[in-house]
Design a protein around this motif. Structure first.
Motif, PDB file in Angstrom:
ATOM      1  N   VAL A  88       1.444 -19.821  51.055  1.00  0.00           N
ATOM      2  CA  VAL A  88       1.587 -18.309  51.220  1.00  0.00           C
ATOM      3  C   VAL A  88       2.446 -17.639  51.452  1.00  0.00           C
ATOM      4  N   LYS A  89       2.984 -18.315  51.980  1.00  0.00           N
ATOM      5  CA  LYS A  89       5.012 -17.908  51.841  1.00  0.00           C
ATOM      6  C   LYS A  89       6.172 -18.903  52.059  1.00  0.00           C
ATOM      7  N   VAL A  90       7.343 -18.764  50.844  1.00  0.00           N
ATOM      8  CA  VAL A  90       8.288 -19.097  50.001  1.00  0.00           C
ATOM      9  C   VAL A  90       9.390 -18.132  50.324  1.00  0.00           C
ATOM     10  N   VAL A  91      10.207 -19.298  51.656  1.00  0.00           N
ATOM     11  CA  VAL A  91      11.778 -18.279  51.363  1.00  0.00           C
ATOM     12  C   VAL A  91      12.915 -19.695  51.713  1.00  0.00           C
ATOM     13  N   ASN A  92      13.709 -19.549  50.364  1.00  0.00           N
ATOM     14  CA  ASN A  92      14.730 -19.896  50.010  1.00  0.00           C
ATOM     15  C   ASN A  92      13.999 -21.408  49.006  1.00  0.00           C
ATOM     16  N   LYS A  93      14.211 -22.120  48.996  1.00  0.00           N
ATOM     17  CA  LYS A  93      14.412 -23.395  48.413  1.00  0.00           C
ATOM     18  C   LYS A  93      13.260 -23.889  48.507  1.00  0.00           C
ATOM     19  N   VAL A  94      12.518 -23.893  48.166  1.00  0.00           N
ATOM     20  CA  VAL A  94      10.828 -24.604  48.645  1.00  0.00           C
ATOM     21  C   VAL A  94      10.489 -25.269  46.660  1.00  0.00           C
ATOM     22  N   THR A  95       9.970 -26.694  46.952  1.00  0.00           N
ATOM     23  CA  THR A  95       9.414 -27.242  45.884  1.00  0.00           C
ATOM     24  C   THR A  95       7.988 -28.029  45.723  1.00  0.00           C
ATOM     25  N   LYS A  96       7.760 -27.767  44.576  1.00  0.00           N
ATOM     26  CA  LYS A  96       6.495 -28.924  44.919  1.00  0.00           C
ATOM     27  C   LYS A  96       6.454 -30.233  43.719  1.00  0.00           C
ATOM     28  N   LYS A 146       3.774 -35.897  37.444  1.00  0.00           N
ATOM     29  CA  LYS A 146       4.294 -34.579  36.894  1.00  0.00           C
ATOM     30  C   LYS A 146       5.356 -34.963  38.765  1.00  0.00           C
ATOM     31  N   GLY A 147       6.832 -33.852  37.787  1.00  0.00           N
ATOM     32  CA  GLY A 147       8.604 -34.193  38.386  1.00  0.00           C
ATOM     33  C   GLY A 147       7.784 -32.659  39.728  1.00  0.00           C
ATOM     34  N   TRP A 148       8.890 -32.992  40.614  1.00  0.00           N
ATOM     35  CA  TRP A 148       9.532 -31.523  40.912  1.00  0.00           C
ATOM     36  C   TRP A 148       9.111 -30.469  40.620  1.00  0.00           C
ATOM     37  N   SER A 149       8.948 -29.312  40.831  1.00  0.00           N
ATOM     38  CA  SER A 149       8.794 -27.585  40.855  1.00  0.00           C
ATOM     39  C   SER A 149       8.779 -26.749  41.435  1.00  0.00           C
ATOM     40  N   ASP A 150       9.005 -25.672  41.202  1.00  0.00           N
ATOM     41  CA  ASP A 150       9.255 -24.200  42.122  1.00  0.00           C
ATOM     42  C   ASP A 150       8.398 -24.091  42.927  1.00  0.00           C
ATOM     43  N   ALA A 151       8.114 -24.191  44.045  1.00  0.00           N
ATOM     44  CA  ALA A 151       6.385 -23.343  44.917  1.00  0.00           C
ATOM     45  C   ALA A 151       7.201 -21.830  44.835  1.00  0.00           C
ATOM     46  N   ILE A 152       5.844 -21.422  44.326  1.00  0.00           N
ATOM     47  CA  ILE A 152       5.758 -19.877  44.906  1.00  0.00           C
ATOM     48  C   ILE A 152       4.304 -19.342  45.903  1.00  0.00           C
ATOM     49  N   TYR A 197      -0.687 -32.998  46.583  1.00  0.00           N
ATOM     50  CA  TYR A 197       0.187 -32.253  46.189  1.00  0.00           C
ATOM     51  C   TYR A 197       1.327 -32.718  47.478  1.00  0.00           C
ATOM     52  N   GLU A 198       2.380 -32.827  47.065  1.00  0.00           N
ATOM     53  CA  GLU A 198       3.643 -32.733  48.341  1.00  0.00           C
ATOM     54  C   GLU A 198       4.204 -31.521  48.282  1.00  0.00           C
ATOM     55  N   VAL A 199       4.719 -31.208  49.504  1.00  0.00           N
ATOM     56  CA  VAL A 199       5.977 -29.680  49.823  1.00  0.00           C
ATOM     57  C   VAL A 199       7.259 -30.408  50.227  1.00  0.00           C
ATOM     58  N   ARG A 200       8.244 -29.965  49.700  1.00  0.00           N
ATOM     59  CA  ARG A 200       9.703 -29.733  50.377  1.00  0.00           C
ATOM     60  C   ARG A 200      10.546 -28.916  50.029  1.00  0.00           C
TER      61      ARG A 200
END
Length: 255
Positions: A36-44, A50-56, A65-68
């Motif tokens: 529900v919120k992303v600030v700066n560089k967050v990936t999933k 599947k590889g890492w991609s930007d989270a929005i 799923y992983e969030v970094r």
């Protein structure tokens, strides 16, 4: 005869659909959550294929799923019961669990390293679990923070902290199979040598345990300084093109 055949066919299809509709709410399925919120560089990371991609904002997270979050980053994740996780900078978390109908059967958030605040809604049946390579915290209707791999003197310490601002938790050290209860205003400590204990939280730890969005611990440096970095949002509008093929219009904005 033909009319009778049509009636029997329609009745059979109706009973089949009724049977499916009756069974589906009882089926067990993987739990889901939303960013529900992303600030700066967050990936999933969506799994082994599947590889890492930007989270929005509005991203759906399925079980596994992983969030970094990177340095100076932050992500807020919500579940269907409005339980909330605030994943602070330099953290990696993954979610697992099952639901049946509207009932959450089990839910685990695993963190290999980092710091997150949480606000978990009370459930009569389910126990929400946080885990790491060292410890497991079982909570129910609780607000606080879980810190894995504490940093001290510029070095990573093999120690987890469970800070309880409100509520009660069972805190288990996986290395020794020993456990303690951690209540309101207390902090539990579990380390890689199998030690586990609880004590009164320090003022700094109580600040870490708050999930309030106005808490400086839940803001990045840019948030506190009124910087230009903005949260990303995305709206997806499904539809079809002139040939009837499915298309999705994606609108992105920042605020």
């Amino acid at each position: 005869m033909k009319r009778m055949y049509i009636i029997v066919t329609v009745l059979s299809v109706f009973l089949l659909l009724l049977s499916v509709a009756w069974q589906n709410p009882q089926d067990k399925r993987d739990i889901q959550a939303y960013v529900v919120k992303v600030v700066n560089k967050v990936t999933k990371h969506g799994g082994p294929t599947k590889g890492w991609s930007d989270a929005i904002t509005s991203d759906r997270l399925k079980a596994g799923y992983e969030v970094r979050t990177e340095g100076g980053s932050l992500a807020i994740i919500k579940f269907q019961d409005d339980s909330k996780l605030i994943v602070r900078q330099k953290s990696i978390v993954s979610i697992k669990g099952q639901v049946q109908g509207k009932q959450i059967l089990d839910r685990t958030v695993h963190m290999t390293s980092g710091n997150m605040a949480f606000n978990v809604k009370k459930s009569e049946k389910e126990q929400f679990r946080f885990s790491s390579p060292v410890s497991v915290a079982s909570i129910r209707g609780t607000e606080g923070a879980y810190i894995v791999g504490q940093t001290g003197g510029g070095m990573l310490i093999d120690q987890d902290l469970l800070i309880i601002l409100q509520g009660l938790a069972d805190f288990l050290n996986l290395r020794s199979d020993k456990s303690v209860q951690v209540g309101t205003g207390q902090t539990g400590l579990a380390d890689g040598d199998g030690n586990i204990s609880s004590r009164q939280s320090t003022p700094d730890e109580k600040g870490q345990g708050s999930s309030d969005s106005s808490n400086p611990n839940n803001q990045t440096d840019e948030d506190q300084q009124g910087g230009s970095q903005k949260a990303k949002h995305q709206l997806r509008i499904p539809g079809v093109d002139k040939d009837g093929n499915p298309k999705t219009v994606i609108i992105e904005w920042e605020e």
